[in-house]
Structures are given as C-alpha cells and as structure tokens.
Motif scaffolding. Structure first.
Motif, PDB file in Angstrom:
ATOM      1  N   PRO A  47       0.960  -1.305  -0.083  1.00  0.00           N
ATOM      2  CA  PRO A  47       0.068  -0.019   0.180  1.00  0.00           C
ATOM      3  C   PRO A  47       0.784   1.387   0.111  1.00  0.00           C
ATOM      4  N   MET A  48       1.841   1.428   0.862  1.00  0.00           N
ATOM      5  CA  MET A  48       2.593   2.652   0.780  1.00  0.00           C
ATOM      6  C   MET A  48       3.238   2.754  -0.340  1.00  0.00           C
ATOM      7  N   TYR A  49       3.796   2.049  -1.103  1.00  0.00           N
ATOM      8  CA  TYR A  49       4.416   2.146  -2.361  1.00  0.00           C
ATOM      9  C   TYR A  49       3.370   2.534  -3.448  1.00  0.00           C
ATOM     10  N   PHE A  50       2.318   1.809  -3.625  1.00  0.00           N
ATOM     11  CA  PHE A  50       1.400   2.243  -4.447  1.00  0.00           C
ATOM     12  C   PHE A  50       0.769   3.739  -4.343  1.00  0.00           C
ATOM     13  N   PHE A  51       0.525   4.113  -2.936  1.00  0.00           N
ATOM     14  CA  PHE A  51       0.205   5.698  -2.954  1.00  0.00           C
ATOM     15  C   PHE A  51       1.415   6.459  -3.378  1.00  0.00           C
ATOM     16  N   LEU A  52       2.611   5.984  -3.154  1.00  0.00           N
ATOM     17  CA  LEU A  52       3.825   6.587  -3.612  1.00  0.00           C
ATOM     18  C   LEU A  52       3.910   6.867  -5.010  1.00  0.00           C
ATOM     19  N   SER A  53       3.496   5.821  -5.900  1.00  0.00           N
ATOM     20  CA  SER A  53       3.381   5.758  -7.263  1.00  0.00           C
ATOM     21  C   SER A  53       2.520   6.700  -7.793  1.00  0.00           C
ATOM     22  N   MET A  54       1.176   6.661  -7.093  1.00  0.00           N
ATOM     23  CA  MET A  54       0.184   7.777  -7.391  1.00  0.00           C
ATOM     24  C   MET A  54       0.876   9.209  -7.113  1.00  0.00           C
ATOM     25  N   LEU A  55       1.468   9.381  -6.224  1.00  0.00           N
ATOM     26  CA  LEU A  55       2.222  10.906  -5.960  1.00  0.00           C
ATOM     27  C   LEU A  55       3.208  11.203  -7.017  1.00  0.00           C
ATOM     28  N   ALA A  56       3.899  10.017  -7.396  1.00  0.00           N
ATOM     29  CA  ALA A  56       5.058  10.421  -8.614  1.00  0.00           C
ATOM     30  C   ALA A  56       3.960  10.681  -9.903  1.00  0.00           C
ATOM     31  N   ALA A  57       2.996   9.794 -10.035  1.00  0.00           N
ATOM     32  CA  ALA A  57       2.339  10.079 -11.324  1.00  0.00           C
ATOM     33  C   ALA A  57       1.601  11.648 -11.464  1.00  0.00           C
ATOM     34  N   SER A  58       1.039  11.963 -10.314  1.00  0.00           N
ATOM     35  CA  SER A  58       0.501  13.250 -10.252  1.00  0.00           C
ATOM     36  C   SER A  58       1.743  14.391 -10.352  1.00  0.00           C
ATOM     37  N   ASP A  59       2.887  14.051  -9.776  1.00  0.00           N
ATOM     38  CA  ASP A  59       3.936  15.195 -10.114  1.00  0.00           C
ATOM     39  C   ASP A  59       4.419  15.111 -11.468  1.00  0.00           C
ATOM     40  N   LEU A  60       4.476  13.871 -12.180  1.00  0.00           N
ATOM     41  CA  LEU A  60       4.644  13.869 -13.617  1.00  0.00           C
ATOM     42  C   LEU A  60       3.587  14.727 -14.452  1.00  0.00           C
ATOM     43  N   GLY A  61       2.317  14.573 -14.028  1.00  0.00           N
ATOM     44  CA  GLY A  61       1.253  15.308 -14.770  1.00  0.00           C
ATOM     45  C   GLY A  61       1.343  16.749 -14.650  1.00  0.00           C
ATOM     46  N   LEU A  62       1.789  17.323 -13.392  1.00  0.00           N
ATOM     47  CA  LEU A  62       2.059  18.577 -12.974  1.00  0.00           C
ATOM     48  C   LEU A  62       3.109  19.171 -13.743  1.00  0.00           C
ATOM     49  N   CYS A  63       4.070  18.510 -14.313  1.00  0.00           N
ATOM     50  CA  CYS A  63       5.227  19.018 -14.803  1.00  0.00           C
ATOM     51  C   CYS A  63       4.762  19.107 -16.179  1.00  0.00           C
ATOM     52  N   ALA A  64       4.270  18.078 -16.842  1.00  0.00           N
ATOM     53  CA  ALA A  64       3.717  17.799 -18.159  1.00  0.00           C
ATOM     54  C   ALA A  64       2.819  19.103 -18.565  1.00  0.00           C
ATOM     55  N   SER A  65       2.236  19.491 -17.544  1.00  0.00           N
ATOM     56  CA  SER A  65       1.064  20.542 -17.676  1.00  0.00           C
ATOM     57  C   SER A  65       1.715  21.989 -17.810  1.00  0.00           C
ATOM     58  N   THR A  66       2.732  22.317 -17.014  1.00  0.00           N
ATOM     59  CA  THR A  66       3.235  23.599 -17.168  1.00  0.00           C
ATOM     60  C   THR A  66       4.652  23.628 -18.077  1.00  0.00           C
ATOM     61  N   LEU A  67       5.201  22.581 -18.509  1.00  0.00           N
ATOM     62  CA  LEU A  67       6.337  22.649 -19.136  1.00  0.00           C
ATOM     63  C   LEU A  67       6.422  22.991 -20.489  1.00  0.00           C
ATOM     64  N   PRO A  68       5.341  22.838 -21.505  1.00  0.00           N
ATOM     65  CA  PRO A  68       5.170  23.177 -22.865  1.00  0.00           C
ATOM     66  C   PRO A  68       5.271  24.887 -22.999  1.00  0.00           C
ATOM     67  N   THR A  69       4.271  25.574 -22.017  1.00  0.00           N
ATOM     68  CA  THR A  69       4.285  26.945 -22.292  1.00  0.00           C
ATOM     69  C   THR A  69       5.510  27.574 -21.724  1.00  0.00           C
ATOM     70  N   LEU A  70       6.280  27.093 -20.580  1.00  0.00           N
ATOM     71  CA  LEU A  70       7.165  27.715 -20.213  1.00  0.00           C
ATOM     72  C   LEU A  70       8.487  27.502 -21.317  1.00  0.00           C
ATOM     73  N   LEU A  71       8.714  26.664 -21.626  1.00  0.00           N
ATOM     74  CA  LEU A  71       9.618  26.046 -22.836  1.00  0.00           C
ATOM     75  C   LEU A  71       9.278  27.242 -24.034  1.00  0.00           C
ATOM     76  N   LYS A  72       7.996  27.282 -24.456  1.00  0.00           N
ATOM     77  CA  LYS A  72       7.599  27.979 -25.583  1.00  0.00           C
ATOM     78  C   LYS A  72       8.157  29.656 -25.082  1.00  0.00           C
ATOM     79  N   LEU A  73       7.816  30.085 -24.016  1.00  0.00           N
ATOM     80  CA  LEU A  73       8.029  31.465 -23.518  1.00  0.00           C
ATOM     81  C   LEU A  73       9.591  31.867 -23.518  1.00  0.00           C
TER      82      LEU A  73
END
Length: 310
Positions: free
Chosen positions: A58-84
């Motif tokens: 369980p502990m590591y399954f929740f950690l994998s959810m946190l990691a996936a959420s962090d990846l989604g946050l990066c993917a959401s902000t990276l394109p416009t930042l690099l474009k600018l």
C-alpha cells in the motif's frame, strides 16, 4: 473601455521575468535542469515500484500515485514555459489557457488528496500493523484512487465554463508562464464574484479539509507512539512517517507562502510573486523523489541497483 467575450477574446500573454527577457534562454537552463530531475526522479520511482514485486504494498502504491501526479503537473506547465523562455512566444489561446489551467489544478488537488491517503496509510500501519494489509487491500487502494480522481474532477470541472461567461478587458497579460484560475479572473472586467467564491470553496473543501485530516491523523499517530514503552520502537514508528511529513511540508509550505504573499504582499516586488509561483509548482515534483530516495531504503536500494546494472 473595450470588452471581449470568450469567443472573440485575443490570446493571453504569458509572463516570464519582466526586464530579464534577454536572459530568458539562460534562465531556462535552470528550469530545464529542475524539470529533468523531476521527470527522471518520478519516472524512476514509477518504474521501480512497477517491476519490483517486493514493493507491491500500500505505501508504495500511494507513492506511485504521488509520482504520477507530479509527472502530470510537470507535463502541464513545461510546454508553455519552454515556448516562452526558448522561443519568446508569450501568446496562448483562450481555450488552450483554460485547458492548461484545468490540468494544473487537477494534478495539484490530486497531490493533496494523495498526501491525505498516505497519512491514513501511516495511521493504519502504526495503529493496526497486524491488519495493515487486510485493511488496505488492492481493491481498497483502487477505490481510494478512483474516489480522489472523481473528487478533483467534480470540483474543477465547472471552472472553464464559469470563466467562459466572463468579459475581459484589453489587458490580457498573465502573471506567470502558465495559466491559473485566480490569475485569469483578475483580468476580467465583468463581475467575477461567483468565480472568486467558487475558487475559495475549492480551496476549503480540498486543501483545507485535506490538511485538517492530515493533522488529525498525525495527532492520533503521536498519541499511539507515545503509548509505546520502548523508545527504540517509538523512533522506529516515527521514522516511517518522516518521508511523508517532508512531502506534506513540500506541498503546503510553498502554497501557504504564495497565499500570504498574494494577500498581504501588495507592495512586494513582482519578481517575488513570480518566483513563489514557480516554487509552488516545481518544488514538490523536484524534491519528492529526492526525499523518498534518501529516506526510503527499499526505493534507494532498487534504484541504485538498476543504475549499477546499466
């Protein structure tokens, strides 16, 4: 004053560091390094948990959810930042801005919910260690993940539609290199009280409730730990919570700092607001993998093992 509705409104303008436009390519090196650390670190955690049967707990399954959420946050902000910063293209279409805003807030709120689930995981592990795996079964974890997803979708889904009903002025310059709900409504010339109240309600029923329940979980954990006779056992129990406590602080301290500056820092230089915005969105994805690799022996061992085999 000329007003525009959402169907005729010209693109928004993203903002980097005003006055330092010539240095944006150099500044982008730092951002690229941070994003690279975040992407590699969170991806490594996901891969290691996926391929190692010993980490299917369980502990590591929740950690994998946190990691996936962090990846989604990066993917959401990276394109416009690099474009600018790379191509000096500040324009972003209205609908594209709303889409980015939607996903940024989705992953940000999801991260808060996952931290609450991880606090519950630590409480169960310390209060009922013998029943830990029977309480947090795979089915239960899936239900928690689905429930968190439904919650964030339900609270964020109305946001784009509420923004589309607003009228906007000629001023179209955002405060960051990405789109956020509070930043967009500030550009509106029409009555946006409903949007402001809606944003406050979202904060209260997500970050507010999550932080309250996380605090209550740790108060209960502390009471249980203090009831343990052996100091060695007390230390061992608390040590299992250190990584999660660090992750909570990495999310909530920057968020609190941004909120305080926005509310009370009207005379603070604009660059401070901009830096705090980046800290709020970049610090958790960058440092969460570092914290868990340092403090979690199983993760550290398996990642180093994989690296040594390459």
């Amino acid at each position: 004053m000329i007003l525009f509705n959402s169907s005729t409104y010209r693109p928004f303008l993203l903002t980097g560091f005003p006055g330092l436009e010539a240095s944006h390519p150099m500044i982008s090196i730092l951002f690229c390094a941070l994003y690279l650390i975040a992407l590699l670190g969170n991806s490594a955690i996901l891969v290691v948990i996926w391929v190692e049967p010993s980490l299917h707990a369980p502990m590591y399954f929740f950690l994998s959810m946190l990691a996936a959420s962090d990846l989604g946050l990066c993917a959401s902000t990276l394109p416009t930042l690099l474009k600018l910063f790379w191509f000096n293209v500040p324009e972003i279409e209205f609908d594209a801005c709303l889409t980015q805003m939607f996903f940024i807030h989705i992953f940000s709120l999801m991260e808060s919910g996952i931290l609450l689930a991880m606090a519950f995981d630590r409480f169960v592990a310390i209060s009922n260690p013998l029943r830990y795996t029977t309480i947090l079964t795979d089915v239960t974890i899936v239900k928690i993940g689905v429930g968190l997803s439904i919650r964030v979708m339900a609270v964020i889904f109305p946001a784009p539609f509420l923004l589309k009903r607003l009228k906007f002025c000629e001023t179209n310059e955002l405060s960051h290199s990405y789109c956020l709900h509070p930043d967009i409504i500030k550009l509106s010339c029409s009555d946006h009280r409903i949007n402001s109240i809606y944003g406050l309600i979202i904060i209260l029923i997500t970050f507010g409730m999550d932080s309250l329940f996380i605090l209550l979980s740790y108060l209960k954990i502390l009471i249980i730990v203090l009831g343990i006779a052996s100091q060695e056992e007390q230390f061992k129990a608390l040590n299992t919570c250190v990584s999660h406590i660090c992750a909570v602080l990495l999310v909530y301290v920057p968020m609190l700092g941004v909120s305080i500056i926005h509310r009370f820092g009207k005379h603070v230089p604009a660059v401070v607001h901009i830096i705090m915005g980046y800290v709020y969105l970049l610090v958790p994805p960058v440092l969460n993998p570092v914290v868990y690799c340092i403090k979690t022996r199983e993760i550290r061992t398996h990642i180093l093992g994989k690296l040594l085999k390459i």
